[in-house]
Design a protein around this motif. Structure first.
Motif, PDB file in Angstrom:
ATOM      1  N   PRO A  57       0.882  -1.278   0.110  1.00  0.00           N
ATOM      2  CA  PRO A  57      -0.041   0.072  -0.055  1.00  0.00           C
ATOM      3  C   PRO A  57       1.001   1.303  -0.042  1.00  0.00           C
ATOM      4  O   PRO A  57       1.972   1.319   0.603  1.00  0.00           O
ATOM      5  N   ILE A  58       0.386   2.119  -0.790  1.00  0.00           N
ATOM      6  CA  ILE A  58       1.074   3.482  -0.696  1.00  0.00           C
ATOM      7  C   ILE A  58       0.386   4.649  -1.010  1.00  0.00           C
ATOM      8  O   ILE A  58      -0.981   4.487  -1.038  1.00  0.00           O
ATOM      9  N   GLU A  59       0.768   5.732  -0.743  1.00  0.00           N
ATOM     10  CA  GLU A  59      -0.047   7.030  -0.780  1.00  0.00           C
ATOM     11  C   GLU A  59       0.713   7.820  -2.023  1.00  0.00           C
ATOM     12  O   GLU A  59       2.023   7.988  -1.782  1.00  0.00           O
ATOM     13  N   CYS A  60       0.132   8.473  -2.790  1.00  0.00           N
ATOM     14  CA  CYS A  60       0.822   9.376  -3.852  1.00  0.00           C
ATOM     15  C   CYS A  60      -0.031  10.271  -4.288  1.00  0.00           C
ATOM     16  O   CYS A  60      -1.100  10.161  -4.583  1.00  0.00           O
ATOM     17  N   PRO A  91      -4.686   7.187  -2.049  1.00  0.00           N
ATOM     18  CA  PRO A  91      -4.226   5.862  -1.499  1.00  0.00           C
ATOM     19  C   PRO A  91      -4.338   4.683  -2.869  1.00  0.00           C
ATOM     20  O   PRO A  91      -5.364   4.606  -3.501  1.00  0.00           O
ATOM     21  N   TRP A  92      -3.151   3.940  -2.741  1.00  0.00           N
ATOM     22  CA  TRP A  92      -3.076   3.052  -4.008  1.00  0.00           C
ATOM     23  C   TRP A  92      -2.481   1.687  -3.316  1.00  0.00           C
ATOM     24  O   TRP A  92      -1.795   1.798  -2.125  1.00  0.00           O
ATOM     25  N   THR A  98       6.432  12.011   3.293  1.00  0.00           N
ATOM     26  CA  THR A  98       7.219  11.499   1.995  1.00  0.00           C
ATOM     27  C   THR A  98       7.587  10.059   2.033  1.00  0.00           C
ATOM     28  O   THR A  98       7.769   9.591   3.205  1.00  0.00           O
ATOM     29  N   ARG A  99       7.244   9.364   1.034  1.00  0.00           N
ATOM     30  CA  ARG A  99       7.667   7.735   0.965  1.00  0.00           C
ATOM     31  C   ARG A  99       9.228   7.816   0.612  1.00  0.00           C
ATOM     32  O   ARG A  99       9.363   8.210  -0.717  1.00  0.00           O
ATOM     33  N   LEU A 100      10.159   7.470   1.264  1.00  0.00           N
ATOM     34  CA  LEU A 100      11.516   7.538   0.961  1.00  0.00           C
ATOM     35  C   LEU A 100      12.056   6.126   0.753  1.00  0.00           C
ATOM     36  O   LEU A 100      11.889   5.151   1.481  1.00  0.00           O
TER      37      LEU A 100
END
Length: 536
Positions: free
Chosen positions: A237-240, A244-245, A452-454
């Motif tokens: 799962p990610i946020e961009c 939400p995706w 931020t997704r690093l």
């Protein structure tokens, strides 16, 4: 007939032109305008045969016929840079000729030592020929060293001039007394003012609440996960861009990305499972394929339902998505480490800062001896001057005096190669002068306005055995978190003040160049400019 090798002098640029260049372009003392080189003359055999064997290296056009027509003139900044670039082209061509000379001399030594040739010569003759060739080789090698020094001087001169130009061209730069033009404005100043006017940009201002993301910023391929983290029965799962995706693999094994919200009752799909290439909602069992189409609705009639999906590709160990509305670009950039490097760690972290602030921090090295005093910069001295040297149109370059190469790769990627000797120490003045290196990849995915997704990947060109030691990834994660925590306390403070109206780019200086260029690029993207700055 064997190729003949002669000594010649002043095969460089005309002396008057060289003197004009040295007086107009730099205050540094370089190599004198006149110097000795070895010109190679021969028939169809030696030189031509040697060139045919190494054509890609030596088949370079003599640039002297294309010298800029500025002899005897006062040069403005742009003309000076043009001359400096030509000088580098000429020196590159000259160095190739020097190398060719050495190769031919070595061949002549081999010919003299040929047993068949020795049968017709006395030992004294052979010794005399070898002594002569040895002297010529010594002079040729000396000439190569001179060429290397001239190239290094020319590159430093060009980088210094471009740095001066770029610093002057910074939009909205705060003018001090030293910056104010005198009553007699020079040609260079007029040219610089014209450039500033043409840019038409306002002062660099990053302050206040984070504005909504521009739709233009979404029209790029974004790395979102490492291949190793996405198994056939798992999901990521990610946020961009505040959406939400969820990423999972379909029946064909290829990754897909769909909205992480069930069409039925808005349940997060990542709370469910992946079955036979379909993601199943844990609430009522609805199942979706990687294109977002609902394939199964248990306990009711199957309706035609589809949730949003994004273009999703896999390349070189990374999963990419295209969140924008424009058609996806046909190719993905390569993020592989350089040849000879082995990947040792791949880490993913969610950080509570806006991704632009994190990129600002990663693109700055001047803060290291003040911020990272407990980790990698422990023991570093504080240089009297820190510079980032880069082409005038690029988003990459190298730090001086640190042996670190760095590049910003749009839209949110930072690549760096660090020359090291042992942990916490630096050696040499450039990465090429260092025996061992660490390569880093940082991907700053914009999750939301304050997150931020690093994605971090670390590679080494030494100690491959470390990759097989148990618990090493935990050790790398611990070290990476230590370094990040040293930065985060500062960046979080910046973010708080930015949200309250402070301009975090209020007074940029010379070593802020790469960060400033990122911000100018980002502003152009947000405006929807057709041609982006620093793109070539």
């Amino acid at each position: 007939m064997n190729a003949a090798v002669f000594s010649a002098s002043a095969l460089s640029l005309p002396l008057s032109f060289s003197k004009t260049r040295s007086s107009c372009l730099s205050r540094k003392k370089g190599v004198k305008g006149e110097f000795r080189v070895f010109a190679v003359f021969g028939d169809e055999s030696g030189l031509v045969e040697k060139k045919s064997q190494w054509r890609p290296l030596f088949d370079v056009e003599d640039p002297r016929s294309k010298a800029p027509p500025y002899k005897g003139k006062f040069l403005d900044v742009n003309q000076a840079i043009e001359v400096a670039r030509f000088d580098i082209q000429y020196l590159d061509w000259r160095a190739r000729q020097d190398l060719l000379t050495i190769m031919i001399l070595h061949d002549k030594v081999v010919d003299v030592l040929n047993p068949l040739a020795r049968e017709y010569k006395s030992i004294g003759t052979v010794k005399k020929e070898l002594a002569g060739l040895q002297e010529e080789l010594s002079k040729a090698h000396q000439q190569v060293h001179i060429s290397e020094a001239r190239v290094s001087t020319a590159l430093d001169k060009l980088a210094h001039m471009e740095e001066l130009v770029n610093d002057r061209l910074l939009p909205g730069r705060v003018v001090t007394d030293l910056d104010k033009p005198s009553s007699s404005t020079s040609t260079s100043t007029i040219e610089l003012d014209r450039e500033k006017t043409n840019m038409g940009a306002k002062s660099l201002n990053v302050s206040g609440p984070v504005p909504p993301y521009s739709p233009h910023l979404k029209n790029f391929w974004y790395p979102v996960a490492f291949t190793a983290d996405l198994k056939h029965d798992t999901m990521v799962p990610i946020e961009c861009f505040e959406q939400p995706w969820v990423i999972f693999r379909g029946e064909d094994g290829k990754p897909g990305c769909v909205r992480n919200t069930c069409a039925h009752r808005a349940c997060p799909l990542d709370l469910g499972t992946v079955n036979e290439g379909r993601i199943q909602c844990p609430y009522h069992g609805w199942e979706y394929s990687t294109d977002g189409e609902c394939k199964k609705m248990p306990s009711t009639k199957l309706l035609k339902v589809k949730i949003k999906s994004l273009p999703c590709l896999e390349q070189e160990g990374m999963i990419w998505i295209w969140p924008g509305s424009d058609p996806p670009a046909p190719t993905l950039p390569s993020l592989q480490p350089p040849s000879g490097f082995v990947i040792h760690a791949e880490l993913v972290m969610d950080l509570p800062v806006e991704h632009g602030l994190l990129l600002d921090n990663l693109l700055d090295l001047a803060h290291a001896p003040f911020t990272h005093t407990s980790t990698f910069a422990k023991g570093w001295s504080v240089p009297s001057l820190v510079k980032f040297l880069t082409p005038s149109s690029g988003l990459q370059g190298y730090w001086d005096p640190y042996p670190i190469d760095m590049e910003f790769k749009p839209p949110c990627i930072v690549l760096s190669t660090i020359g090291i000797s042992k942990p916490g120490k630096l050696e040499g003045k450039s990465t090429k002068q260092c025996a061992t290196h660490l390569h880093q990849l940082h991907v700053c995915l914009p999750s939301s306005k304050n997150k931020t997704r690093l994605l971090y990947r670390m590679s080494l060109d030494f100690a491959p055995i470390l990759k097989n030691l148990p618990f090493m990834e935990h050790l790398w994660r611990h070290f990476a978190e230590q370094v990040l925590n040293e930065d985060l306390r500062l960046v979080l403070g910046q973010q708080e003040r930015m949200l309250n109206g402070a301009n975090i780019w209020n007074l940029p200086v010379a070593y802020d160049k790469l960060g400033v260029r990122y911000r100018l690029w980002r502003n152009a993207v947000d405006r929807g400019d057709e041609k982006l700055p620093f793109s070539g």
